[in-house]
Motif scaffolding. Structure first.
Motif, PDB file in Angstrom:
ATOM      1  N   TYR A 116      15.741  64.700  41.145  1.00 24.30           N
ATOM      2  CA  TYR A 116      14.678  63.755  40.776  1.00 24.30           C
ATOM      3  C   TYR A 116      15.189  62.314  40.792  1.00 24.30           C
ATOM      4  CZ  TYR A 116      11.970  60.920  37.501  1.00 24.30           C
ATOM      5  OH  TYR A 116      11.297  59.903  36.899  1.00 24.30           O
ATOM      6  N   LEU A 117      16.349  62.070  40.198  1.00 23.28           N
ATOM      7  CA  LEU A 117      16.902  60.722  40.162  1.00 23.28           C
ATOM      8  C   LEU A 117      17.275  60.237  41.559  1.00 23.28           C
ATOM      9  CD1 LEU A 117      19.152  61.006  36.974  1.00 23.28           C
ATOM     10  CD2 LEU A 117      16.964  59.808  37.196  1.00 23.28           C
ATOM     11  N   PHE A 118      17.758  61.153  42.393  1.00 18.33           N
ATOM     12  CA  PHE A 118      18.101  60.782  43.771  1.00 18.33           C
ATOM     13  C   PHE A 118      16.852  60.362  44.548  1.00 18.33           C
ATOM     14  CE2 PHE A 118      18.290  62.226  48.212  1.00 18.33           C
ATOM     15  CZ  PHE A 118      19.270  61.367  48.692  1.00 18.33           C
ATOM     16  N   VAL A 119      15.812  61.208  44.504  1.00 16.35           N
ATOM     17  CA  VAL A 119      14.581  60.896  45.237  1.00 16.35           C
ATOM     18  C   VAL A 119      13.928  59.637  44.684  1.00 16.35           C
ATOM     19  CG1 VAL A 119      12.285  61.757  45.871  1.00 16.35           C
ATOM     20  CG2 VAL A 119      14.231  63.314  45.845  1.00 16.35           C
ATOM     21  N   ASP A 120      14.046  59.425  43.373  1.00 16.61           N
ATOM     22  CA  ASP A 120      13.423  58.270  42.723  1.00 16.61           C
ATOM     23  C   ASP A 120      14.031  56.947  43.184  1.00 16.61           C
ATOM     24  OD1 ASP A 120      11.465  57.516  40.598  1.00 16.61           O
ATOM     25  OD2 ASP A 120      13.233  56.608  39.675  1.00 16.61           O
ATOM     26  N   SER A 121      15.218  56.995  43.758  1.00 16.68           N
ATOM     27  CA  SER A 121      15.870  55.772  44.225  1.00 16.68           C
ATOM     28  C   SER A 121      16.132  55.778  45.731  1.00 16.68           C
ATOM     29  CB  SER A 121      17.198  55.567  43.480  1.00 16.68           C
ATOM     30  OG  SER A 121      18.072  56.665  43.703  1.00 16.68           O
ATOM     31  N   PHE A 122      15.648  56.797  46.453  1.00 14.92           N
ATOM     32  CA  PHE A 122      15.917  56.939  47.884  1.00 14.92           C
ATOM     33  C   PHE A 122      14.756  56.328  48.675  1.00 14.92           C
ATOM     34  CE2 PHE A 122      16.378  59.710  51.774  1.00 14.92           C
ATOM     35  CZ  PHE A 122      17.601  59.177  52.169  1.00 14.92           C
TER      36      PHE A 122
ATOM     37  N   GLY B 248      10.366  56.851  49.866  1.00 14.99           N
ATOM     38  CA  GLY B 248       9.442  56.071  49.060  1.00 14.99           C
ATOM     39  C   GLY B 248       9.934  55.714  47.681  1.00 14.99           C
ATOM     40  N   ALA B 249      11.116  56.228  47.309  1.00 18.25           N
ATOM     41  CA  ALA B 249      11.685  55.956  45.978  1.00 18.25           C
ATOM     42  C   ALA B 249      10.650  56.251  44.897  1.00 18.25           C
ATOM     43  CB  ALA B 249      12.204  54.534  45.905  1.00 18.25           C
ATOM     44  N   SER B 250      10.636  55.443  43.845  1.00 22.12           N
ATOM     45  CA  SER B 250       9.708  55.709  42.737  1.00 22.12           C
ATOM     46  C   SER B 250       8.258  55.435  43.109  1.00 22.12           C
ATOM     47  CB  SER B 250      10.094  54.855  41.525  1.00 22.12           C
ATOM     48  OG  SER B 250      10.044  53.479  41.850  1.00 22.12           O
ATOM     49  N   ARG B 251       8.017  54.686  44.209  1.00 24.47           N
ATOM     50  CA  ARG B 251       6.640  54.391  44.634  1.00 24.47           C
ATOM     51  C   ARG B 251       5.946  55.623  45.186  1.00 24.47           C
ATOM     52  NH1 ARG B 251       9.794  50.887  47.176  1.00 24.47           N
ATOM     53  NH2 ARG B 251       9.270  51.842  49.184  1.00 24.47           N
ATOM     54  N   GLY B 252       6.731  56.549  45.728  1.00 24.39           N
ATOM     55  CA  GLY B 252       6.152  57.734  46.327  1.00 24.39           C
ATOM     56  C   GLY B 252       5.713  57.510  47.762  1.00 24.39           C
ATOM     57  N   LEU B 253       5.059  58.517  48.317  1.00 20.41           N
ATOM     58  CA  LEU B 253       4.590  58.463  49.698  1.00 20.41           C
ATOM     59  C   LEU B 253       3.109  58.847  49.746  1.00 20.41           C
ATOM     60  CD1 LEU B 253       7.491  60.383  51.515  1.00 20.41           C
ATOM     61  CD2 LEU B 253       7.106  57.911  51.559  1.00 20.41           C
ATOM     62  N   SER B 254       2.344  58.102  50.509  1.00 20.65           N
ATOM     63  CA  SER B 254       0.949  58.459  50.753  1.00 20.65           C
ATOM     64  C   SER B 254       0.858  59.273  52.030  1.00 20.65           C
ATOM     65  CB  SER B 254       0.083  57.204  50.877  1.00 20.65           C
ATOM     66  OG  SER B 254       0.050  56.505  49.656  1.00 20.65           O
ATOM     67  N   ILE B 255      -0.021  60.252  52.019  1.00 19.74           N
ATOM     68  CA  ILE B 255      -0.249  61.084  53.197  1.00 19.74           C
ATOM     69  C   ILE B 255      -1.468  60.536  53.925  1.00 19.74           C
ATOM     70  CG2 ILE B 255      -0.753  63.409  54.036  1.00 19.74           C
ATOM     71  CD1 ILE B 255       0.581  64.477  51.508  1.00 19.74           C
ATOM     72  N   ALA B 256      -1.281  60.161  55.182  1.00 23.33           N
ATOM     73  CA  ALA B 256      -2.368  59.548  55.942  1.00 23.33           C
ATOM     74  C   ALA B 256      -3.466  60.571  56.208  1.00 23.33           C
ATOM     75  CB  ALA B 256      -1.826  58.999  57.260  1.00 23.33           C
TER      76      ALA B 256
END
Length: 347
Positions: free
Chosen positions: A125-131, A135-143
């Motif tokens: 979780y911490l890795f993805v939150d800063s990767f 998208g880091a903590s912003r996340g990713l939108s699915i088109a």
């Protein structure tokens, strides 16, 4: 549970989802969708935690693997989520098997294993939150896709509910088949006494790897479905501890170790929580959570083995108590019936 009861429950789920899609408002259709997702993930968790005693506090890891795998493949490479689903299943299964193998190699106990799964999920979780590529903590939108269902994007809440119902049916069928199979018996042997199981030729490491691998694969499917429903993924929602806490709670209330207990727990207590929030959340902030917690405590005290496990035990005990006495010592009220004598002995 026999096959006919399992099929009857599956038909009941399908009928309930169909009626919900036709007659409920959009908000409650969304609630029904989440019930199906949480019930399916709780059933998947039960294969590891309930059947084999591989108690995981990190199922958010598998949920997030499914969501981010399908999302990244779709956004970056244009791969359909249906294909991404296959890779997500492989990723969830591999992660579960590797964690179980690592725990066995380190020789840690059940409590330490639960902490290990929680720690691994938190690290990811911490890795993805800063990767940043994810998208880091912003996340990713699915088109949005013009292909619709071909890219697992549906036009109505009822269609999403149907997809979630299919996910629940898959999880329940796998759980039921595992429970009744020789694999399920080996899982329970490892859960009850690993040393005795090993003495009988059962490898506890292999069984725990299988249990957590199957559980992780099914949980990853739930992550894919939920990501396509939201059309958005972020680390807290998918890798955070909330999903794990909820599914363990539903499994505990419904009946951990029973094929249908976790699904029944989710079907009863997730809508209850949403109803309490709609009734009291705005007027008395926090009161809905307090009341929900109180009802959970009451349920745990009233059903110490879960709803399904406790009711099954009470029904079985009632059946034994009402059975016809087979001897003088089995007579009701502890009365010993006198032996029969023939006429010659009386004269």
């Amino acid at each position: 549970m026999s096959a006919k009861y399992h099929v009857a429950l599956i038909l009941l789920v399908v009928a309930g989802a169909t009626l919900a899609g036709f007659f409920l408002e959009s908000y409650w259709i969304d609630v029904a969708f989440l019930v199906m997702i949480y019930a399916g993930v709780a059933s998947a968790w039960n294969i590891a935690g309930g059947f084999s005693g591989t108690f995981s506090f990190g199922h958010g890891l598998f949920f997030g693997i499914g969501a981010y795998t399908s999302t990244a493949l779709f956004n970056d490479l244009g791969v359909s989520p249906w294909i991404g689903l296959i890779l997500a299943v492989a990723g969830g299964a591999a992660a579960g098997a590797c964690i179980a193998w690592l725990a066995s190699r380190c020789g840690i106990g059940d409590l330490a294993f639960a902490v290990l799964t929680l720690a691994i999920a938190e690290i990811v979780y911490l890795f993805v939150d800063s990767f940043e590529p994810l998208g880091a903590s912003r996340g990713l939108s699915i088109a949005p896709s013009m292909k619709g269902a071909l890219d697992m994007q549906f036009s109505s809440g009822g269609a999403y509910l149907a997809a979630a119902t299919g996910f629940l049916i898959l999880c329940q069928t796998v759980a039921w088949l595992v429970y009744r199979s020789a694999m399920g018996h080996r899982f329970r042997a490892v859960r009850e006494n690993p040393l005795a199981a090993e003495a009988m030729g059962i490898d506890p490491t292999r069984q725990r790897m299988l249990a957590l691998g199957v559980s992780g694969a099914l949980t990853a499917i739930g992550g894919v479905a939920y990501a396509q429903y939201l059309l958005f993924v972020n680390p807290l929602t998918f890798f955070g501890p909330a999903i794990t806490i909820k599914v363990i709670l539903f499994a505990l209330i419904g009946g951990m170790g029973t094929p249908w207990g976790p699904a029944i727990g989710a079907a009863l207590f997730f809508p209850l929580g949403e109803w309490l929030r709609s009734q009291f959340g705005g007027q008395l902030p926090g009161f809905d959570t307090l009341l929900y917690g109180f009802l959970v405590i009451v349920a745990v005290l009233a059903f110490p083995r879960g709803i399904v496990g406790t009711l099954a035990r009470r029904i079985d005990a009632a059946g034994r108590n009402t059975a016809k006495p087979s001897s003088r010592l089995d007579a009701p009220h502890g009365i010993v019936m006198p032996a029969q004598t023939n006429k010659k002995e009386r004269t």
